[in-house]
Design an enzyme around this catalytic site. Structure first.
Site, short mmCIF file in Angstrom:
data_model
loop_
_atom_site.label_atom_id
_atom_site.label_comp_id
_atom_site.label_asym_id
_atom_site.label_seq_id
_atom_site.Cartn_x
_atom_site.Cartn_y
_atom_site.Cartn_z
N SER A 139 0.83 -1.21 0.00
CA SER A 139 0.00 0.00 0.00
C SER A 139 0.87 1.26 0.00
CB SER A 139 -0.90 0.00 1.23
OG SER A 139 -1.42 1.32 1.41
N HIS A 169 -0.98 -1.27 -4.33
CA HIS A 169 -2.28 -0.97 -3.72
C HIS A 169 -2.40 0.54 -3.52
CE1 HIS A 169 -5.76 -2.27 -1.27
NE2 HIS A 169 -5.44 -1.29 -0.44
N ASP A 171 -4.78 3.47 -2.13
CA ASP A 171 -5.90 3.73 -1.24
C ASP A 171 -6.49 5.11 -1.49
OD1 ASP A 171 -6.07 1.38 0.59
OD2 ASP A 171 -3.99 1.94 1.01
N MET A 217 -9.30 7.74 -0.47
CA MET A 217 -10.21 8.06 0.64
C MET A 217 -10.83 9.42 0.44
SD MET A 217 -7.76 6.92 3.77
CE MET A 217 -6.89 5.36 3.78
N HIS A 261 -8.06 0.74 -4.34
CA HIS A 261 -9.00 0.47 -3.25
C HIS A 261 -9.79 1.74 -2.98
CE1 HIS A 261 -9.42 -0.66 1.33
NE2 HIS A 261 -10.59 -0.63 0.71
N MET A 310 -12.22 3.87 -1.04
CA MET A 310 -12.95 4.05 0.23
C MET A 310 -13.72 5.35 0.08
SD MET A 310 -9.92 2.73 2.71
CE MET A 310 -8.71 2.94 1.43
N MET A 361 -11.27 -6.43 5.01
CA MET A 361 -10.51 -5.43 5.78
C MET A 361 -10.18 -6.01 7.15
SD MET A 361 -9.79 -2.84 3.96
CE MET A 361 -9.02 -1.92 5.29
N ASP A 398 -6.26 -6.72 4.11
CA ASP A 398 -5.67 -5.37 4.11
C ASP A 398 -5.81 -4.74 5.50
OD1 ASP A 398 -4.89 -2.77 3.56
OD2 ASP A 398 -6.61 -2.30 2.29
C1 DX5 Z 1 -6.43 1.33 5.34
C2 DX5 Z 1 -5.93 1.02 3.96
C3 DX5 Z 1 -4.78 0.11 3.95
C4 DX5 Z 1 -3.56 0.61 4.68
C5 DX5 Z 1 -2.67 -0.53 5.01
O1 DX5 Z 1 -7.64 1.98 5.26
O2 DX5 Z 1 -6.94 0.42 3.19
O3 DX5 Z 1 -4.44 -0.28 2.63
O4 DX5 Z 1 -2.85 1.55 3.97
O5 DX5 Z 1 -1.59 -0.07 5.75
P1 DX5 Z 1 -0.90 -0.94 6.89
O6 DX5 Z 1 -0.33 -2.15 6.22
O7 DX5 Z 1 0.12 -0.02 7.44
O8 DX5 Z 1 -1.97 -1.29 7.88
ZN ZN Z 2 -6.37 -0.51 1.27
#
Ligand code: DX5
Ligand code: ZN
Length: 215
Positions: A7, A32, A34, A36, A65, A67, A136, A174
């Site tokens: 990620s 990956h 993310d 948000m 991903h 969110m 998750m 994840d």
């Molecule tokens: C959290 C994300 C993850 C996160 C994982 O909402 O979806 O992908 O970045 O990071 P670590 O491995 O540090 O938990």
């Molecule tokens: Zn993620």
């Protein structure tokens, strides 16, 4: 074969190109990303302009991903900026099937995700329609959290349902995944590991990728 999707959230944002090259050269399978929106999750990360810029400097599979609330509004945009896999949240929309169909209509792989408190049974109608399921293992929104062990039982349940239906989607985990606990997820049936802190937060990114790949 276990796939690794580090990620980017834990990477050095002032030098993303460098970190991505290290991960790619060391053999990670995908990246990956993310996204948000500050509404579905209480944090804001990055969006289309960052992803399309990175797509120009990397050949790795982009595992996006989302969110975000009501993701169907933005599927076409994320396809255009280079997503190869798009994951959205079951909890973020009224009609998950419509989102899956929209993603697939662009020839992109579709994945559905559930938050830690969502029961795995809600995914039953979709398991034979997606390329990947994301469980998750922390509350989405922030990197660097601790894995919630109870979430791993859902991995086993999803693997079982997939088998019953005669399908074989990738099962991704994840959140809080480390070299020490990854085996717990794999034993339950996960075959795609997301790791942010444990890869991009490591002192040696290449070594961390190689260690994950040799698990
Ligand atoms: C959290 C994300 C993850 C996160 C994982 O909402 O979806 O992908 O970045 O990071 P670590 O491995 O540090 O938990
Ligand atoms: Zn993620």
């Amino acid at each position: 074969m276990i796939k690794l999707s580090p990620s980017l959230l834990a990477a050095d944002f002032s030098n993303l190109k460098n970190d991505i090259e290290k991960a790619e050269c060391a053999g990670c399978d995908m990246l990956h990303l993310d996204v948000m929106d500050g509404a579905f999750v209480p944090n804001i990360s990055f969006g289309m302009p960052v992803i399309s810029s990175l797509k120009k400097i990397s050949n790795i599979v982009f595992d996006v991903h989302l969110m975000i609330n009501d993701p169907i509004r933005y599927i076409e945009d994320f396809v255009k900026c280079g997503a190869d896999i798009i994951t959205f949240h079951y909890e973020s929309c009224d009609d998950p099937l419509a989102v899956i169909e929209k993603i697939k209509s662009f020839g992109v792989k579709a994945a559905i995700s559930i938050k830690p408190k969502t029961d795995a049974s809600v995914l039953e109608p979709f398991i034979d329609k997606v390329d990947m399921v994301l469980v998750m293992t922390v509350e989405p929104g922030f990197g660097g959290q601790k894995l919630i062990p109870e979430t791993l039982d859902k991995v086993a349940k999803i693997a079982e349902t997939a088998k019953e239906k005669g399908v074989c989607p990738d099962i991704q985990v994840d959140g809080g995944i480390t070299l020490e606990n990854a085996h717990l997820a794999v034993e339950k049936g996960a075959n795609v590991l997301v790791a942010g802190s444990a890869v991009f937060g490591a002192s040696d990114i290449s070594e961390a990728v190689r260690k994950f790949k040799s698990l």
